[in-house]
Design a protein around this motif. Sequence first.
Motif, PDB file in Angstrom:
ATOM      1  N   ARG A 103       0.833  -1.212   0.000  1.00 55.70           N
ATOM      2  CA  ARG A 103       0.000   0.000   0.000  1.00 55.70           C
ATOM      3  C   ARG A 103       0.869   1.264   0.000  1.00 55.70           C
ATOM      4  NH1 ARG A 103      -5.643   1.664   1.331  1.00 55.70           N
ATOM      5  NH2 ARG A 103      -5.426   3.911   1.156  1.00 55.70           N
ATOM      6  N   LYS A 104       1.883   1.292   0.860  1.00 57.05           N
ATOM      7  CA  LYS A 104       2.725   2.480   0.963  1.00 57.05           C
ATOM      8  C   LYS A 104       3.414   2.792  -0.354  1.00 57.05           C
ATOM      9  CE  LYS A 104       6.448   4.525   3.730  1.00 57.05           C
ATOM     10  NZ  LYS A 104       7.448   4.290   4.802  1.00 57.05           N
TER      11      LYS A 104
ATOM     12  N   GLU B  83       0.932   4.198  -2.818  1.00 53.40           N
ATOM     13  CA  GLU B  83       0.645   5.593  -2.468  1.00 53.40           C
ATOM     14  C   GLU B  83       1.780   6.520  -2.885  1.00 53.40           C
ATOM     15  OE1 GLU B  83      -2.160   5.036   1.529  1.00 53.40           O
ATOM     16  OE2 GLU B  83       0.010   5.282   1.739  1.00 53.40           O
TER      17      GLU B  83
ATOM     18  N   GLN C 216       2.416   5.714  -7.251  1.00 54.56           N
ATOM     19  CA  GLN C 216       1.240   5.914  -8.098  1.00 54.56           C
ATOM     20  C   GLN C 216       1.389   5.313  -9.505  1.00 54.56           C
ATOM     21  OE1 GLN C 216      -2.011   8.067  -7.055  1.00 54.56           O
ATOM     22  NE2 GLN C 216      -1.152   6.476  -5.731  1.00 54.56           N
TER      23      GLN C 216
ATOM     24  N   ILE D  60      -6.327   3.657  -5.246  1.00 55.41           N
ATOM     25  CA  ILE D  60      -5.430   4.289  -4.280  1.00 55.41           C
ATOM     26  C   ILE D  60      -4.833   5.487  -5.012  1.00 55.41           C
ATOM     27  CG2 ILE D  60      -3.375   4.032  -2.837  1.00 55.41           C
ATOM     28  CD1 ILE D  60      -3.930   1.064  -2.670  1.00 55.41           C
ATOM     29  N   GLY D  61      -5.367   6.654  -4.745  1.00 59.83           N
ATOM     30  CA  GLY D  61      -4.989   7.803  -5.548  1.00 59.83           C
ATOM     31  C   GLY D  61      -5.435   7.590  -6.981  1.00 59.83           C
TER      32      GLY D  61
END
Length: 324
Positions: A262-263, A266, A269, A287-288
């Motif tokens: 996830r990090k 983020e 992208q 996510i974004g």
Amino acid sequence: MPLFKRKGNNESVGNKSKLKILFTSDVHGSETAFRKFLNAGVIHEVDALIIGGDLAGKRLVPIIEEGNTYYMNGKEYNSSALNRLLEEFRREGTYYVFLTKGEYSDVIEDKNKQDKIFDGVMAETLRRWISIAEEKIRGKIPIYVNLGNDDPNFLFDVIEGSDVMRKSEGNIVVLGDHEMISFGYVNPTPWKTPREMIEDEMYESLAREIEKIERIERAIFNFHAPPFNTSLDLAPQLTPDLKPVVRGGEMVMTHVGSKAVRKLIEERQPLLGLHGHIHESRAFDKIGRTLVINPGSEFNQGILHSTLIIFEGDKVKGHQFIHG
């Protein structure tokens, strides 16, 4: 017909204007699901097939053979009944091995011998799948494969040398105008599977892979572990003895995906994230700007869960879950 060629550890597939791929994950030994995946790729005329990990089955059944009679779990089968049962095993992803009574007695108390047999059946099943794929789609559609957390690394040796099935993990695969990196390890699970990694190590390993990408805004992250706290990573919450938690008659679900994945999504992208691992969480999310997808899995029913993804230029034009 798609064009593909090798460039060192890199490969290029498709054209830069339009591209269609079909993604699946977690087939876990189901030959029925695998055959459906090949057929779906042909029907939808895709440029590439991608398997996001967990090819291997989880269960091996010994069958004791005595002439034309077979014994399994204390039951007797003739050839006709056995063939029907083996067809069911191939559908649901159960491995099997034929042993004499003496061979069975020799291995029943020896875990090392059992593991050796399991590994042999696992490898032979993957070789059969490669033969099936080569007969059906060789020269038409490449299959890119990374192993999942349940897959032992020696399966990469089986894939090497195939004319149709390619190892994606550790390589950059160029799909049209998009670079894909692949990674099959997952964050720790209660089952202590073969390919797990703590989150800090996952972050560092994935960051090194990401550095190989030239255009991150068009990149595809093919990571077996789904990103944490999304629609893709909901699984039953478990008690310390690995039983599902039930409250008010309902199974309690919890997020179990990777915080490292996830990090990085983020921070970087990419255009697209392809994920699996959590069978219950067939879903897509954002996510974004990044679209993330998990097709889910019902391998033990012989059902194919996959996602057809269509690119146009530098964008995902559309995506559709395909199952059946």
